[in-house]
Design a protein around this motif. Structure first.
Motif, mmCIF file in Angstrom:
data_model
loop_
_atom_site.group_PDB
_atom_site.id
_atom_site.type_symbol
_atom_site.label_atom_id
_atom_site.label_comp_id
_atom_site.label_asym_id
_atom_site.label_seq_id
_atom_site.Cartn_x
_atom_site.Cartn_y
_atom_site.Cartn_z
ATOM 1 N N UNK A 1 0.829 -1.213 0.000
ATOM 2 C CA UNK A 1 0.000 0.000 0.000
ATOM 3 C C UNK A 1 0.860 1.258 0.000
ATOM 4 N N UNK A 2 1.945 1.252 0.803
ATOM 5 C CA UNK A 2 2.840 2.399 0.829
ATOM 6 C C UNK A 2 3.536 2.590 -0.511
ATOM 7 N N UNK A 3 3.915 1.459 -1.125
ATOM 8 C CA UNK A 3 4.596 1.525 -2.415
ATOM 9 C C UNK A 3 3.669 2.119 -3.484
ATOM 10 N N UNK A 4 2.371 1.762 -3.405
ATOM 11 C CA UNK A 4 1.406 2.254 -4.401
ATOM 12 C C UNK A 4 1.204 3.754 -4.306
ATOM 13 N N UNK A 5 1.434 4.342 -3.112
ATOM 14 C CA UNK A 5 1.201 5.773 -2.913
ATOM 15 C C UNK A 5 2.228 6.647 -3.625
ATOM 16 N N UNK A 6 3.352 6.054 -4.028
ATOM 17 C CA UNK A 6 4.370 6.835 -4.725
ATOM 18 C C UNK A 6 3.852 7.302 -6.091
ATOM 19 N N UNK A 7 2.918 6.595 -6.676
ATOM 20 C CA UNK A 7 2.318 6.969 -7.972
ATOM 21 C C UNK A 7 3.341 7.058 -9.079
ATOM 22 N N UNK A 8 4.457 6.327 -9.030
ATOM 23 C CA UNK A 8 5.491 6.365 -10.061
ATOM 24 C C UNK A 8 5.747 4.943 -10.533
ATOM 25 N N UNK A 9 5.655 4.705 -11.847
ATOM 26 C CA UNK A 9 5.927 3.384 -12.418
ATOM 27 C C UNK A 9 7.361 3.333 -12.932
ATOM 28 N N UNK A 10 8.072 2.227 -12.684
ATOM 29 C CA UNK A 10 9.391 2.072 -13.311
ATOM 30 C C UNK A 10 9.251 2.120 -14.829
ATOM 31 N N UNK A 11 10.274 2.587 -15.500
ATOM 32 C CA UNK A 11 10.204 2.756 -16.954
ATOM 33 C C UNK A 11 9.904 1.440 -17.654
ATOM 34 N N UNK A 12 10.498 0.353 -17.169
ATOM 35 C CA UNK A 12 10.278 -0.928 -17.854
ATOM 36 C C UNK A 12 8.836 -1.402 -17.697
ATOM 37 N N UNK A 13 8.216 -1.075 -16.524
ATOM 38 C CA UNK A 13 6.819 -1.456 -16.329
ATOM 39 C C UNK A 13 5.921 -0.620 -17.233
ATOM 40 N N UNK A 14 6.192 0.674 -17.297
ATOM 41 C CA UNK A 14 5.401 1.547 -18.160
ATOM 42 C C UNK A 14 5.540 1.132 -19.619
ATOM 43 N N UNK A 15 6.763 0.810 -20.031
ATOM 44 C CA UNK A 15 6.983 0.391 -21.405
ATOM 45 C C UNK A 15 6.226 -0.889 -21.709
ATOM 46 N N UNK A 16 6.271 -1.838 -20.771
ATOM 47 C CA UNK A 16 5.605 -3.123 -21.005
ATOM 48 C C UNK A 16 4.092 -2.941 -21.106
ATOM 49 N N UNK A 17 3.531 -2.078 -20.255
ATOM 50 C CA UNK A 17 2.086 -1.848 -20.323
ATOM 51 C C UNK A 17 1.686 -1.181 -21.631
ATOM 52 N N UNK A 18 2.500 -0.214 -22.058
ATOM 53 C CA UNK A 18 2.199 0.441 -23.325
ATOM 54 C C UNK A 18 2.362 -0.529 -24.489
#
Length: 421
Positions: A72-89
């Motif tokens: 839950x604390x990790x989710x509050x940062x609201x920042x995705x690692x670049x590799x995760x963002x790239x994979x989702x896109x």
């Protein structure tokens, strides 16, 4: 940090509800949703996906509250690692491309239907030696090729910049698609005002030059195997009906339809689509007809939702990905043959060659098929009934997945036969 607060199976963040982390007796942790899938698909006592130890009773597995709090604390940062963002896109683009590909195929079929309708109105034959009629779908094919090329680029994307470039290309392809489909429809519309006798005669003449007959054979790569005929049946239009003539008269003129012989299996694992495997069936065998029925579900059961069981001869000659089950209409698992007196051994036996599709047993109460990925010149397969024509790399991806029992058939069906003029 990211690996610690995400499920090792689905790679999604732990959170309250279906995605809350449960601790197994062996100490490994997975989300409730993934463990539910493991329990529901396990044929015996469910085991840990990591260490294969027994998992115990799902209802009594404790929730890892410290890990849930950390997530839950990790989710509050609201920042995705670049590799995760790239994979989702990248996955989003792949989904859009797949939808666009299906739309292009659908529009191509509409164009073919329109062409057949024009031919059905033709009644007389006349000479047009110096005129040509372009086959429909040319512009659509160009768009389709562009989609296939971009699909490969997205699949191979290795950085965020590649994905963003692919997004721009996708937008351009959509514009070209709309223009191509509109222009193609207008072209066919113009043909409708032509002399139908001339159109019929042109098709008749071109067919005589490039006709496919039942003597055309599939090459087997010079391996000395028996050749399998590719049969075409003649299409005719009479009494306002589209007729498929008897195979006793080979298709040598006018429109002809290739008989169904190619099917596909779409493989997925852990919620991720691996790709499609295209298989050409040898339809002179009863085993091929049974496989076709299970791909289409025409006898009730189908391969849709079935899981692969194991890999025979792993990393050795004769390596084979094996599936022992199919799914009945009520959702239960079936393992018996659907057709009696199936071929086995003798004249049907062949050497193991990569890409062959084979049965796993000759017993009527043991259904199963396998796809070979490594040849063995001196070995024996008792009755291959088809071969992979595309997607053998997808089979190899499935073999490398751990565990292979998570690999399922998420979609299956038949490739629509070719119609030739």
């Amino acid at each position: 940090m990211e690996d610690a607060v995400t499920c090792a199976i689905c790679s999604e963040l732990y959170q309250k509800g279906p995605k809350e982390p449960l601790v197994l007796p062996c100490g490994h942790t997975f989300c409730r949703t993934c463990l539910n899938k493991v329990f529901s698909t396990s044929l015996g006592r469910p085991t840990c996906p990591t260490c294969r130890k027994e998992m115990g009773d799902l209802e009594h597995l404790p929730i890892c509250f410290p890990l849930l709090s950390l997530s839950s604390e990790y989710a509050e940062f609201k920042v995705l690692p670049a590799r995760v963002a790239m994979e989702r896109m990248r996955l989003g683009l792949m989904k859009e491309l797949e939808g666009l590909r299906e739309e292009v195929r659908g529009r191509r079929m509409e164009l073919q239907d329109l062409a057949r309708e024009l031919v059905s109105k033709t009644r007389q034959v006349s000479d047009l030696e110096n005129k040509e009629v372009e086959a429909p779908g040319g512009l659509v094919c160009k768009v389709d090729n562009a989609v296939e090329g971009l699909s490969t680029a997205v699949h191979n994307a290795c950085c965020l910049e590649d994905v963003l470039i692919s997004q721009d290309k996708l937008d351009s392809i959509k514009e070209e698609q709309d223009q191509a489909l509109t222009e193609e429809a207008l072209n066919i519309g113009r043909r409708s005002v032509l002399d139908f006798d001339n159109l019929y005669d042109t098709m008749h003449k071109k067919t005589k030059e490039t006709a496919h007959t039942e003597q055309e054979l599939c090459e087997r790569g010079g391996r000395g195997e028996s050749s399998i005929p590719v049969l075409y049946a003649r299409l005719d239009s009479q009494d306002e009906r589209l007729l498929l003539d008897c195979l006793a008269r080979p298709a040598t003129t006018n429109l002809s339809l290739q008989l169904p012989s190619e099917v596909y299996l779409e493989l997925s694992a852990g919620g991720r689509r691996l790709g499609r495997v295209y298989i050409r069936l040898w339809c002179h065998l009863r085993r091929a007809h049974q496989f076709l029925a299970l791909c289409l579900g025409t006898l009730g059961p189908s391969y849709l939702g079935a899981f692969f069981s194991h890999v025979a001869y792993l990393k050795q000659p004769k390596e084979t990905l094996c599936c022992k089950e199919y799914i009945r209409k009520d959702g239960s698992i079936g393992t018996k043959e659907l057709i009696s007196d199936l071929e086995w051994g003798g004249e049907y036996a062949k050497n193991p060659v990569r890409g062959l599709v084979i049965p796993l047993s000759k017993n009527v109460d043991e259904h199963g098929f396998g796809i070979c990925t490594r040849s063995q010149p001196n070995g024996t397969f008792h009755c291959p009934f088809g071969e992979v024509v595309s997607g053998l790399n997808v089979v190899k991806l499935a073999i490398r997945h751990e565990p292979v029992s998570e690999v399922s058939i998420s979609q299956c069906g038949m490739v629509v036969p070719d119609i030739t003029f």
